[in-house]
Scaffold this motif. Structure first.
Motif, short mmCIF file in Angstrom:
data_model
loop_
_atom_site.label_atom_id
_atom_site.label_comp_id
_atom_site.label_asym_id
_atom_site.label_seq_id
_atom_site.Cartn_x
_atom_site.Cartn_y
_atom_site.Cartn_z
N TYR A 1 43.23 32.06 -3.11
CA TYR A 1 43.20 32.40 -1.69
C TYR A 1 43.68 31.23 -0.84
N GLU A 2 44.34 31.56 0.26
CA GLU A 2 44.75 30.56 1.24
C GLU A 2 43.59 30.43 2.23
N VAL A 3 43.05 29.23 2.35
CA VAL A 3 41.85 29.02 3.15
C VAL A 3 42.19 28.31 4.45
N PHE A 4 41.63 28.82 5.53
CA PHE A 4 41.71 28.19 6.84
C PHE A 4 40.28 27.88 7.25
N ALA A 5 40.09 26.76 7.93
CA ALA A 5 38.73 26.33 8.25
C ALA A 5 38.59 25.94 9.71
N ALA A 6 37.44 26.29 10.26
CA ALA A 6 37.07 25.90 11.62
C ALA A 6 35.65 25.35 11.57
N MET A 7 35.41 24.31 12.34
CA MET A 7 34.11 23.65 12.32
C MET A 7 33.16 24.16 13.41
N ASP A 8 33.66 25.01 14.31
CA ASP A 8 32.78 25.59 15.33
C ASP A 8 33.31 26.97 15.73
#
Length: 122
Positions: A27-34
């Motif tokens: 999977y291609e993962v995108f991340a956000a911290m808030d």
């Protein structure tokens, strides 16, 4: 196949573990911290699935889920709460806010992908 998964998680260790497992499975993962960053990223990335922590700074996961559901272009994207909130009523509260599912922390690395796949479109 769209294999983009957005993780909205403020704990770096949890984010690393979830990302590692998902990327290992292709999977291609995108991340956000808030939540604010997560909402903006969801709108631009158009993920297949959103994994959402409930205990976030500034805007909790319940509010994030409601805002994501209010966006017509994201209304059909499954949102799975991944949270340590495991008291009676917490699952229902997440579902009422707009989550499609619920995974308790700490996650079990051996069963996590099966739990995630239950929420991915066929």
């Amino acid at each position: 196949m769209n294999n983009k998964i957005l993780i909205i998680e403020d704990n770096e260790q949890n984010l690393y573990l979830l990302s590692f497992i998902l990327e290992k499975h292709g999977y291609e993962v995108f991340a956000a911290m808030d939540g604010f960053e997560g909402i903006a990223l969801a709108d631009s990335v158009r993920p297949t699935l959103i994994l959402l922590d409930i205990q976030l700074p500034e805007m909790d996961g319940y509010d994030v889920a409601r805002k994501l559901r209010a966006n017509p272009s994201l209304a059909d994207v499954p949102i799975v709460a991944v949270t340590s909130y495991a008291m009676a009523g917490d699952r229902e509260k997440a579902l009422i806010a707009g989550c499609s599912g619920y995974i308790e922390k700490p996650i079990n690395p051996d069963t996590f992908m099966q739990q995630v796949k239950e929420h991915l479109p066929a």
